[in-house]
Motif scaffolding. Structure first.
Motif, PDB file in Angstrom:
ATOM      1  N   VAL A 102       0.857  -1.180   0.000  1.00  0.00           N
ATOM      2  CA  VAL A 102       0.000   0.000   0.000  1.00  0.00           C
ATOM      3  C   VAL A 102       0.894   1.231   0.000  1.00  0.00           C
ATOM      4  O   VAL A 102       1.588   1.516   0.973  1.00  0.00           O
ATOM      5  N   ASP A 103       0.880   1.941  -1.114  1.00  0.00           N
ATOM      6  CA  ASP A 103       1.719   3.126  -1.236  1.00  0.00           C
ATOM      7  C   ASP A 103       1.149   4.265  -0.383  1.00  0.00           C
ATOM      8  O   ASP A 103      -0.052   4.330  -0.133  1.00  0.00           O
ATOM      9  N   LEU A 104       2.028   5.151   0.075  1.00  0.00           N
ATOM     10  CA  LEU A 104       1.605   6.318   0.843  1.00  0.00           C
ATOM     11  C   LEU A 104       2.283   7.549   0.257  1.00  0.00           C
ATOM     12  O   LEU A 104       3.290   8.044   0.783  1.00  0.00           O
ATOM     13  N   PRO A 105       1.745   8.074  -0.841  1.00  0.00           N
ATOM     14  CA  PRO A 105       2.356   9.277  -1.433  1.00  0.00           C
ATOM     15  C   PRO A 105       2.226  10.476  -0.501  1.00  0.00           C
ATOM     16  O   PRO A 105       1.198  10.659   0.146  1.00  0.00           O
ATOM     17  N   LEU A 106       3.273  11.275  -0.452  1.00  0.00           N
ATOM     18  CA  LEU A 106       3.282  12.486   0.367  1.00  0.00           C
ATOM     19  C   LEU A 106       3.046  13.688  -0.543  1.00  0.00           C
ATOM     20  O   LEU A 106       3.829  13.946  -1.458  1.00  0.00           O
ATOM     21  N   ILE A 107       1.968  14.416  -0.300  1.00  0.00           N
ATOM     22  CA  ILE A 107       1.621  15.595  -1.095  1.00  0.00           C
ATOM     23  C   ILE A 107       1.863  16.828  -0.223  1.00  0.00           C
ATOM     24  O   ILE A 107       1.153  17.049   0.763  1.00  0.00           O
ATOM     25  N   ASP A 108       2.872  17.584  -0.560  1.00  0.00           N
ATOM     26  CA  ASP A 108       3.287  18.720   0.256  1.00  0.00           C
ATOM     27  C   ASP A 108       2.538  19.981  -0.165  1.00  0.00           C
ATOM     28  O   ASP A 108       2.711  20.498  -1.267  1.00  0.00           O
ATOM     29  N   LEU A 109       1.682  20.466   0.731  1.00  0.00           N
ATOM     30  CA  LEU A 109       0.920  21.696   0.484  1.00  0.00           C
ATOM     31  C   LEU A 109       1.397  22.852   1.350  1.00  0.00           C
ATOM     32  O   LEU A 109       0.761  23.906   1.390  1.00  0.00           O
ATOM     33  N   SER A 110       2.514  22.663   2.016  1.00  0.00           N
ATOM     34  CA  SER A 110       2.966  23.667   2.974  1.00  0.00           C
ATOM     35  C   SER A 110       3.360  24.983   2.315  1.00  0.00           C
ATOM     36  O   SER A 110       3.357  26.036   2.962  1.00  0.00           O
ATOM     37  N   SER A 111       3.690  24.951   1.020  1.00  0.00           N
ATOM     38  CA  SER A 111       4.092  26.193   0.336  1.00  0.00           C
ATOM     39  C   SER A 111       2.891  27.032  -0.101  1.00  0.00           C
ATOM     40  O   SER A 111       3.061  28.195  -0.472  1.00  0.00           O
ATOM     41  N   HIS A 112       1.699  26.456  -0.053  1.00  0.00           N
ATOM     42  CA  HIS A 112       0.510  27.214  -0.453  1.00  0.00           C
ATOM     43  C   HIS A 112       0.115  28.201   0.638  1.00  0.00           C
ATOM     44  O   HIS A 112       0.255  27.905   1.833  1.00  0.00           O
ATOM     45  N   LEU A 170      -1.280  14.292   3.207  1.00  0.00           N
ATOM     46  CA  LEU A 170      -1.186  15.697   2.821  1.00  0.00           C
ATOM     47  C   LEU A 170      -0.428  16.461   3.910  1.00  0.00           C
ATOM     48  O   LEU A 170      -0.855  16.463   5.066  1.00  0.00           O
ATOM     49  N   ARG A 171       0.660  17.086   3.562  1.00  0.00           N
ATOM     50  CA  ARG A 171       1.441  17.856   4.529  1.00  0.00           C
ATOM     51  C   ARG A 171       1.038  19.317   4.439  1.00  0.00           C
ATOM     52  O   ARG A 171       1.185  19.964   3.408  1.00  0.00           O
ATOM     53  N   LEU A 172       0.502  19.849   5.531  1.00  0.00           N
ATOM     54  CA  LEU A 172       0.135  21.256   5.602  1.00  0.00           C
ATOM     55  C   LEU A 172       1.238  22.082   6.238  1.00  0.00           C
ATOM     56  O   LEU A 172       1.414  23.250   5.921  1.00  0.00           O
ATOM     57  N   SER A 173       1.951  21.455   7.184  1.00  0.00           N
ATOM     58  CA  SER A 173       3.103  22.086   7.835  1.00  0.00           C
ATOM     59  C   SER A 173       3.903  20.969   8.483  1.00  0.00           C
ATOM     60  O   SER A 173       3.544  19.787   8.389  1.00  0.00           O
ATOM     61  N   GLU A 174       4.985  21.331   9.161  1.00  0.00           N
ATOM     62  CA  GLU A 174       5.799  20.315   9.814  1.00  0.00           C
ATOM     63  C   GLU A 174       5.034  19.582  10.916  1.00  0.00           C
ATOM     64  O   GLU A 174       5.336  18.438  11.238  1.00  0.00           O
ATOM     65  N   THR A 175       4.047  20.248  11.490  1.00  0.00           N
ATOM     66  CA  THR A 175       3.303  19.660  12.605  1.00  0.00           C
ATOM     67  C   THR A 175       1.822  19.441  12.290  1.00  0.00           C
ATOM     68  O   THR A 175       1.026  19.203  13.197  1.00  0.00           O
ATOM     69  N   GLU A 176       1.448  19.521  11.030  1.00  0.00           N
ATOM     70  CA  GLU A 176       0.046  19.286  10.672  1.00  0.00           C
ATOM     71  C   GLU A 176      -0.034  18.530   9.347  1.00  0.00           C
ATOM     72  O   GLU A 176       0.501  18.975   8.330  1.00  0.00           O
ATOM     73  N   HIS A 177      -0.678  17.377   9.408  1.00  0.00           N
ATOM     74  CA  HIS A 177      -0.874  16.548   8.226  1.00  0.00           C
ATOM     75  C   HIS A 177      -2.326  16.071   8.182  1.00  0.00           C
ATOM     76  O   HIS A 177      -3.025  16.079   9.202  1.00  0.00           O
ATOM     77  N   ILE A 178      -2.751  15.629   7.012  1.00  0.00           N
ATOM     78  CA  ILE A 178      -4.042  14.960   6.857  1.00  0.00           C
ATOM     79  C   ILE A 178      -3.779  13.615   6.196  1.00  0.00           C
ATOM     80  O   ILE A 178      -3.174  13.551   5.113  1.00  0.00           O
TER      81      ILE A 178
END
Length: 336
Positions: free
Chosen positions: A137-147, A181-189
């Motif tokens: 089961v893949d777990l792609p990391l989608i970085d949204l922290s720059s938005h 989904l990475r929103l910041s270093e300390t917040e993910h979904i």
């Protein structure tokens, strides 16, 4: 972990079982629950599992489908490529994340539950369930922290919506996927989507409960403390098939054929736009929170009639539909 409504990612809606309900569920899954375990109920439950019922041996990869799985497989044949039976759930994580431990934890939950490693092929026109010894089961990391923060939530909603609408292939699998989904270093979904043929709403809750416990152990470089499962979903499917042997299935079919006999009218509600010629499944979800006193009133009404809280709420909903349509309740259905 805070659950996120896939359609409204800011919503906090966490369905948790109480200690009493969890104990009752565990008792039911162990096969110890009979009609006496439900005070005031005078209905026929599935018969208690006995030691005569053989557990499906783990060394064979062939499994029987439950009736619900067979129905979902049939609907998938009617609507290939449809995502209408996808079951999504997303949780918002407000702490620093050990990505390697999370990936291992997801893999461990999948290892524990063979239904998550199951695909459904067609042999001679009939569905056959095949269990893989392991899947990746893949777990792609989608970085949204720059938005920009103002646009981040809209991006989250769009990504969750797109992933939820992506269909599964029942024969090829896997029938679950995840994304982080990475929103910041300390917040993910963490988004997990499964096909309904291997999961449902409560199964998703249990999935995240196990994932949380296993992740806590793995992130501390400890072994999982969860005991191995004594039965799998295939055991329930085989048990259900055994129960329906003989004239049980005929009695069940005769009952529903009688209830659903005759011409069934189409539910015609006074909507603000015409019904489409082809069903699109487009819609929205609206939340209604009942007060504690309202909930207890519905529960008391149900108990007085030998019904559950769910049955009482469904009856109230049907009364509302009857008020708008003038029809009886045979055409409406609900998903528990």
């Amino acid at each position: 972990m805070d659950p996120v409504n896939p359609a409204e990612s800011g919503a906090n809606h966490s369905p948790n079982l109480s200690a009493a309900k969890r104990k009752l569920l565990e008792k039911y899954l162990r096969g110890e629950m009979t009609t006496e375990a439900v005070p005031g109920r005078a209905i026929s439950l599935l018969p208690e599992r006995t030691h005569n019922h053989e557990i499906v041996p783990p060394w064979t990869n062939k499994r029987e489908l439950s009736l619900a799985q067979e129905r979902l497989w049939f609907l998938d044949q009617l609507m290939p490529g449809s995502a209408v039976f996808n079951v999504p759930m997303a949780v918002r994580i407000h702490v620093g994340l050990n990505l390697a431990a999370l990936k291992r934890s997801i893999a461990e939950v999948v290892r524990r539950h063979e239904v998550l490693r199951t695909t459904f092929a067609q042999v001679d026109g009939q569905p056959v369930a095949n269990v893989a010894p392991a899947i990746d089961v893949d777990l792609p990391l989608i970085d949204l922290s720059s938005h920009p923060k103002a646009k981040r939530e809209a991006k989250v909603r769009a990504l969750i919506s797109a992933e939820t609408r992506r269909a599964f292939n029942l024969a090829r699998g896997p029938l679950m996927r995840a994304a982080l989904l990475r929103l910041s270093e300390t917040e993910h979904i963490l988004l997990v989507i499964m096909h309904h043929i291997v999961s449902d709403g409560w199964s998703m809750v249990l999935f995240f409960q196990e994932l949380s416990q296993i992740y806590e152990a793995f992130s501390s470089e400890e072994s999982s403390r969860l005991a191995e499962l004594p039965i799998q979903y295939a055991d329930y499917a085989a048990w259900q098939r055994d129960w329906l042997k003989g004239n049980v299935q005929e009695r069940q079919l005769a009952y529903w054929k009688e209830k659903l006999s005759g011409e069934l009218p189409v539910l015609d509600l006074p909507a603000d736009r015409p019904r489409p010629v082809e069903q699109t499944y487009n819609g929205a979800r609206k939340w209604l929170v009942l007060t504690e006193s309202q909930t207890e009133a519905f529960a008391a009404l149900g108990r007085s009639e030998g019904a559950t809280l769910f049955m009482a709420l469904l009856a109230a909903f049907k009364v509302l539909l009857h008020r708008y349509s003038g029809l009886d309740g045979r055409w409406s259905r609900a998903k528990a």
